[in-house]
Design a protein around this motif. Structure first.
Motif, PDB file in Angstrom:
ATOM      1  N   ARG A   1       0.802  -1.230   0.000  1.00  0.00           N
ATOM      2  CA  ARG A   1       0.000   0.000   0.000  1.00  0.00           C
ATOM      3  C   ARG A   1       0.832   1.276   0.000  1.00  0.00           C
ATOM      4  N   VAL A   2       2.146   1.149   0.168  1.00  0.00           N
ATOM      5  CA  VAL A   2       3.034   2.319   0.161  1.00  0.00           C
ATOM      6  C   VAL A   2       4.065   2.131  -0.945  1.00  0.00           C
ATOM      7  N   ALA A   3       4.103   3.063  -1.867  1.00  0.00           N
ATOM      8  CA  ALA A   3       4.989   2.953  -3.019  1.00  0.00           C
ATOM      9  C   ALA A   3       6.433   3.278  -2.653  1.00  0.00           C
ATOM     10  N   ASP A   4       7.358   2.754  -3.423  1.00  0.00           N
ATOM     11  CA  ASP A   4       8.765   3.104  -3.251  1.00  0.00           C
ATOM     12  C   ASP A   4       8.932   4.607  -3.442  1.00  0.00           C
ATOM     13  N   GLY A   5       9.666   5.226  -2.545  1.00  0.00           N
ATOM     14  CA  GLY A   5       9.912   6.661  -2.652  1.00  0.00           C
ATOM     15  C   GLY A   5       8.800   7.525  -2.107  1.00  0.00           C
ATOM     16  N   GLU A   6       7.713   6.927  -1.619  1.00  0.00           N
ATOM     17  CA  GLU A   6       6.601   7.722  -1.109  1.00  0.00           C
ATOM     18  C   GLU A   6       6.944   8.360   0.234  1.00  0.00           C
ATOM     19  N   VAL A   7       7.760   7.675   1.018  1.00  0.00           N
ATOM     20  CA  VAL A   7       8.216   8.210   2.302  1.00  0.00           C
ATOM     21  C   VAL A   7       9.627   8.749   2.125  1.00  0.00           C
ATOM     22  N   THR A   8       9.849  10.004   2.463  1.00  0.00           N
ATOM     23  CA  THR A   8      11.171  10.607   2.284  1.00  0.00           C
ATOM     24  C   THR A   8      11.692  11.266   3.561  1.00  0.00           C
ATOM     25  N   THR A   9      10.946  12.189   4.119  1.00  0.00           N
ATOM     26  CA  THR A   9      11.418  12.950   5.276  1.00  0.00           C
ATOM     27  C   THR A   9      10.430  12.859   6.432  1.00  0.00           C
ATOM     28  N   TYR A  10      10.933  13.152   7.616  1.00  0.00           N
ATOM     29  CA  TYR A  10      10.049  13.251   8.777  1.00  0.00           C
ATOM     30  C   TYR A  10       9.065  14.399   8.590  1.00  0.00           C
ATOM     31  N   GLU A  11       9.547  15.492   8.019  1.00  0.00           N
ATOM     32  CA  GLU A  11       8.680  16.649   7.801  1.00  0.00           C
ATOM     33  C   GLU A  11       7.471  16.282   6.957  1.00  0.00           C
ATOM     34  N   ASP A  12       7.681  15.370   5.996  1.00  0.00           N
ATOM     35  CA  ASP A  12       6.615  14.993   5.060  1.00  0.00           C
ATOM     36  C   ASP A  12       5.473  14.244   5.740  1.00  0.00           C
ATOM     37  N   LEU A  13       5.707  13.704   6.944  1.00  0.00           N
ATOM     38  CA  LEU A  13       4.665  12.952   7.642  1.00  0.00           C
ATOM     39  C   LEU A  13       3.485  13.842   8.040  1.00  0.00           C
ATOM     40  N   ALA A  14       3.705  15.168   8.025  1.00  0.00           N
ATOM     41  CA  ALA A  14       2.615  16.105   8.320  1.00  0.00           C
ATOM     42  C   ALA A  14       1.855  16.503   7.063  1.00  0.00           C
ATOM     43  N   SER A  15       2.244  15.965   5.909  1.00  0.00           N
ATOM     44  CA  SER A  15       1.594  16.286   4.645  1.00  0.00           C
ATOM     45  C   SER A  15       0.200  15.651   4.568  1.00  0.00           C
ATOM     46  N   ASP A  16      -0.715  16.315   3.871  1.00  0.00           N
ATOM     47  CA  ASP A  16      -2.085  15.826   3.723  1.00  0.00           C
ATOM     48  C   ASP A  16      -2.161  14.465   3.044  1.00  0.00           C
ATOM     49  N   LYS A  17      -1.113  14.086   2.307  1.00  0.00           N
ATOM     50  CA  LYS A  17      -1.177  12.811   1.592  1.00  0.00           C
ATOM     51  C   LYS A  17      -1.223  11.610   2.545  1.00  0.00           C
ATOM     52  N   TRP A  18      -0.859  11.849   3.813  1.00  0.00           N
ATOM     53  CA  TRP A  18      -0.872  10.775   4.793  1.00  0.00           C
ATOM     54  C   TRP A  18      -2.140  10.779   5.646  1.00  0.00           C
ATOM     55  N   LYS A  19      -3.128  11.556   5.276  1.00  0.00           N
ATOM     56  CA  LYS A  19      -4.379  11.657   6.028  1.00  0.00           C
ATOM     57  C   LYS A  19      -4.978  10.269   6.248  1.00  0.00           C
ATOM     58  N   GLY A  20      -5.146   9.912   7.530  1.00  0.00           N
ATOM     59  CA  GLY A  20      -5.743   8.631   7.871  1.00  0.00           C
ATOM     60  C   GLY A  20      -4.870   7.430   7.597  1.00  0.00           C
ATOM     61  N   ARG A  21      -3.557   7.636   7.442  1.00  0.00           N
ATOM     62  CA  ARG A  21      -2.675   6.532   7.040  1.00  0.00           C
ATOM     63  C   ARG A  21      -1.569   6.230   8.055  1.00  0.00           C
ATOM     64  N   ILE A  22      -1.493   7.002   9.144  1.00  0.00           N
ATOM     65  CA  ILE A  22      -0.391   6.857  10.092  1.00  0.00           C
ATOM     66  C   ILE A  22      -0.883   6.298  11.421  1.00  0.00           C
ATOM     67  N   CYS A  23      -0.087   5.392  12.005  1.00  0.00           N
ATOM     68  CA  CYS A  23      -0.317   4.909  13.367  1.00  0.00           C
ATOM     69  C   CYS A  23       0.935   5.166  14.198  1.00  0.00           C
ATOM     70  N   THR A  24       0.738   5.631  15.423  1.00  0.00           N
ATOM     71  CA  THR A  24       1.856   5.782  16.365  1.00  0.00           C
ATOM     72  C   THR A  24       1.393   5.395  17.761  1.00  0.00           C
ATOM     73  N   ARG A  25       2.349   5.098  18.603  1.00  0.00           N
ATOM     74  CA  ARG A  25       2.056   4.945  20.025  1.00  0.00           C
ATOM     75  C   ARG A  25       1.810   6.342  20.599  1.00  0.00           C
TER      76      ARG A  25
END
Length: 335
Positions: free
Chosen positions: A131-155
Motif C-alpha cells: 500500500r506504500v509505493a517506493d519513494g513515497e516516504v522521504t522525510t520526517y517533515e513529510d509525515l505532516a503532509s495531507d497525503k498521509w491523512k488517515g494513514r499513520i499509526c503511532t504509540r
C-alpha cells in the motif's frame, strides 16, 4: 553460574550481596535475557562475576534513596531521556576513559563522561509493502503532509521515543514549526495513539493504517515471535531523514554510580562492552546498531541497508524534552 540475575526487579537483593573484588553490580532497565550473553562473555574473559538487577520502574528514585550506600556500580538503560534523568539526579560519577572515548562517537556520549552509548536504534517508518509505493516516504517533515491523512499509526505522543523525535524536530526547525508538525501528524492519524511500537506494526498489517513510527530493533523482535512474524513480514523499513539532516537516532547507554563499590571491575566491564567482541554480541542479540565503528552488525540489520544518522547532539535533545512534552499536550496529540 557466574552471573546472578534478579528478574523480579528487587535491587535490594544486591544490597545484601557483599562487595567483592571480582564482581560488578548492575542495575538495568533492559531485560536480563537481552544482555546476559554479553555479560557471560565478559565473565569468561575476565573471571569477574556480574550481578544483574532488573529495575523496571523507579530506577532514579532507588538510586537517590540508596545514596552512598547503593551497591550498584553501573546503570544500564535505554533512551536519552532516561539517561538524562539519572544525570540530573546527581547519582553518577564521570568516567574518563581513553578506551570509551575512542570507541563511542562524541555525539553519543556525555561531554563530561557521565554516560556512554552502547548501542543505537533509529526511529523509522515501517511501511506496508503493497500500500506504500517506493519513494513515497522521504522525510520526517513529510509525515505532516495531507497525503498521509488517515494513514499513520503511532504509540502515544508522550512516550519517550516520540518525545525524543519531536525534540529533534525542535532542534532542526524551532518550537513553532515543531508544534505545526506535531499537529499535522496528529491530523493524519488513522486512530487514537495507543499501545506500543509493535502494536503499530500490527495495525499496519491489519489494514488500519499504511505506515507507523517504530524503532528499528522491533523488526528483529517480531520476526522471532511466531505470533508477530506476519506483522513484520507485511512491512519494510524506510529511513526518513530531516531536511538538511539525517535519520533520528536514540541509544541504550551505561553510566557509573557515585557509590560504585567495585569501581575498577565496573570500568573493565564498561570498556569490554565497547569492544568489537561485545558490540557484535550485543548488536546480534538486540538487532541494534553497534556504536563502535566497524563492529559487526547482525545479518538482519545489514539487510535493512545503510542510512545517514542525524548529527544533532543527544544531550541537546534531552534538554528539549520538556518543550516537546508541552507541545504534545498543547496539540492534544493523544486525545
Amino acid at each position: 553460574m557466574s552471573i546472578r540475575i534478579n528478574l523480579l526487579a528487587t535491587a535490594a537483593i544486591l544490597a545484601a550481596t557483599p562487595a567483592l573484588a571480582d564482581e560488578v553490580n548492575v542495575y538495568t532497565t533492559r531485560q536480563a535475557f537481552l544482555i546476559e550473553p554479553v555479560m557471560e562473555a565478559f565473565t569468561k574473559e575476565t573471571g569477574i562475576a556480574v550481578n544483574l538487577a532488573y529495575v523496571d520502574k523507579g530506577l532514579v528514585e532507588r538510586l537517590k534513596s540508596e545514596g552512598s550506600r547503593s551497591p550498584a556500580d553501573l546503570v544500564m538503560t535505554v533512551d536519552i531521556a532516561n539517561l538524562n534523568q539519572i544525570v540530573e539526579a546527581d547519582v553518577l560519577q564521570p568516567v574518563d576513559s581513553a578506551v570509551m572515548k575512542e570507541a563511542v562517537p562524541a555525539n553519543l556520549r556525555s561531554p563530561d563522561g557521565l554516560w556512554y552509548a552502547l548501542t543505537s536504534r533509529a526511529r523509522v517508518v515501517y511501511a506496508h509493502k503493497e500500500r506504500v509505493a517506493d519513494g513515497e516516504v522521504t522525510t520526517y517533515e513529510d509525515l505532516a503532509s495531507d497525503k498521509w491523512k488517515g494513514r499513520i499509526c503511532t504509540r502515544p505522543g508522550v512516550h519517550d521515543y516520540n518525545l525524543a523525535l519531536l525534540a529533534a524536530v525542535i532542534a532542526h526547525h524551532g518550537e513553532a514549526a515543531a508544534k505545526d508538525w506535531a499537529a499535522g501528524v496528529k491530523a493524519n492519524l488513522a486512530r487514537k495513539p495507543e499501545g506500543n511500537d509493535r502494536g503499530q506494526v500490527k495495525a499496519v498489517w491489519a489494514g488500519e493504517c499504511d505506515i507507523s513510527l517504530t524503532n528499528t530493533y522491533y523488526m528483529g523482535a517480531m520476526l522471532a515471535d511466531p505470533e508477530q512474524k506476519a506483522w513484520a513480514e507485511s512491512v519494510r523499513i524506510i529511513f526518513p531523514t530531516f531536511e538538511n539532516g539525517g535519520t533520528h537516532l536514540n541509544v541504550s547507554g551505561i553510566a557509573m554510580t557515585k557509590s560504585a563499590p567495585n569501581k575498577d571491575a565496573a570500568l573493565k566491564l564498561m570498556e569490554f562492552l565497547v569492544s568489537p567482541e561485545a558490540q557484535a554480541i550485543y548488536a546480534e542479540k538486540n538487532t541494534e546498531y553497534p556504536v563502535l565503528a566497524g563492529a559487526k552488525r547482525s545479518e538482519l540489520v545489514e539487510s535493512w541497508g545503510e542510512f545517514t544518522p542525524d548529527s544533532v547532539d543527544l544531550t541537546e535533545l534531552a534538554k528539549l524534552r520538556p518543550t516537546a512534552l508541552r507541545i504534545m499536550e498543547e496539540v492534544g496529540y493523544d486525545n
